[in-house]
Enzyme design. Sequence first.
Site, PDB file in Angstrom:
ATOM      1  N   GLU A 217      35.607  32.331  45.163  1.00 14.70           N
ATOM      2  CA  GLU A 217      36.143  33.603  44.684  1.00 14.70           C
ATOM      3  C   GLU A 217      37.266  33.276  43.707  1.00 14.70           C
ATOM      4  O   GLU A 217      38.358  32.904  44.127  1.00 14.70           O
ATOM      5  CB  GLU A 217      36.644  34.449  45.851  1.00 14.70           C
ATOM      6  CG  GLU A 217      35.587  34.726  46.907  1.00 14.70           C
ATOM      7  CD  GLU A 217      34.368  35.450  46.371  1.00 14.70           C
ATOM      8  OE1 GLU A 217      34.458  36.037  45.270  1.00 14.70           O
ATOM      9  OE2 GLU A 217      33.324  35.427  47.031  1.00 14.70           O
ATOM     10  N   CYS A 251      43.651  39.441  41.992  1.00 19.89           N
ATOM     11  CA  CYS A 251      42.599  38.796  41.208  1.00 19.89           C
ATOM     12  C   CYS A 251      41.690  39.806  40.516  1.00 19.89           C
ATOM     13  O   CYS A 251      41.086  39.492  39.488  1.00 19.89           O
ATOM     14  CB  CYS A 251      41.778  37.858  42.087  1.00 19.89           C
ATOM     15  SG  CYS A 251      40.973  38.662  43.486  1.00 19.89           S
TER      16      CYS A 251
END
Length: 472
Positions: A217, A251
């Site tokens: 990720e 993010c």
Amino acid sequence: MDTLDSPASELRPTLDRLRDAWRNNRPDARQRLDDLARLRDAFKAGRGAMLDAVGADFGHRSAHETLLGESMPVTAELDHLRGKLRSWMKPRRVGSGWRLWPARAQLRPEPLGVVGVMSPWNYPINLALIPLATAIAAGNHVYLKPSEHTPRTSAWLRDLLAQVFPADRVAVALGDATLGAQFSALPFDHLVFTGSTAVGRKVMAAAAPNLTPLTLELGGKSPAIVAADFPPAQAAARLATGKWLNAGQTCIAPDYVLVDHASRDALVAALREQARSRYGDLKQADDLTRIINEGQYRRLRGYLDDARARGLEVIELIALDPVRAEAERMIAPTLVLEPGDDASVMREEIFGPILPIRSYRNLDEALDWVEAGDRPLALYPFSRDRATVERILGRLLAGGVTVNDTLLHFAAGNLPFGGVGASGMGQYHGRAGFDAMTHAMPVLWQPRKAASDLLKPPYRGFVERMVQFLAG
């Protein structure tokens, strides 16, 4: 602060202990559900200490943002896993095909063994406990390496997990980036890493000799595209939430905005009003999260210095006392107007409360800009025209999408979360995470009598005709 960092010499013996315990006693459904329930209870009971630890690591972080960004997603995921686990664990019957009749086929979700989890500093609870809980639900043991940049929170995680799990079911390694590199080279049965693309490449290289399967990720520059038909005030309110939550240290925060040229100034004015109403002149200072450390603060200040040196218009949307801002690592919500591709804010993932805004003359121009870069972790189209949204989704590929808002696809329990290309590989959350951390083992059940008993030499007569028929 003494965090009792783990010696590197303990990494492999700890992994071996976890794996031996798993082999000797694989967690059944009852054990998994009990583990998840006890984790939820302990997490809820320790929430006050969690808020203190996270706040201390950030210097100051809005307690409400910690509740929204850490506590809410973890609790929701634990509830989702517990509610769905028994149905996910059931073998799934699939067709075996008429050529193998009367055989039966099924897929059995079997746990992998020991899952490694490497979690980042920006959401140090959420991004540690959700993959950990998913691995537990999938029947694995877990070895967690939390971030060294949030040492108090990492120590809190270690203590929390020690309350809930025996040491041979869940272990925690505390240490710096050197220890993290050694951790990523361990022969896990699966490894989940959340962090930057640059470090993700190193993790992938370290895992390659062991052929360890990965869920990466990562990040990247997630765009928001505001079409001409969407109200600028509403877009500003939703962009502000997505960009300024956790001071932009998210993010999937919108990294830059592409807006129709006729709406640009209205969007800027609306963002200014959003900043004033949310943070004012720091009367609401408790709601302004600080930048995690000096290195990140200097990096973000460098982006603004670069923009000013290029003659770009830089708009700080609230007034900060410069002495206090420097001392407390505070950066005001800031806009950078019309940066070129060579500006630092357009070349690097920002990971802070700085929002570049570029205007476009037609939608294809905006789509070309996005398509020319790496595939982003998130994409945010803003339009009330379904055809416009479908046009954007038909051109651009992203890890995940929220239409007419930001961030919220992360919180949808039935939607997998993950990146694509440079923004990551693999997915987790809900069923996708369970599937990633199990092996769907194919099993074919053959009855006592089967046509395959006839398929043997000599291939003559009826047997030859059967072979010709089966071969089509």
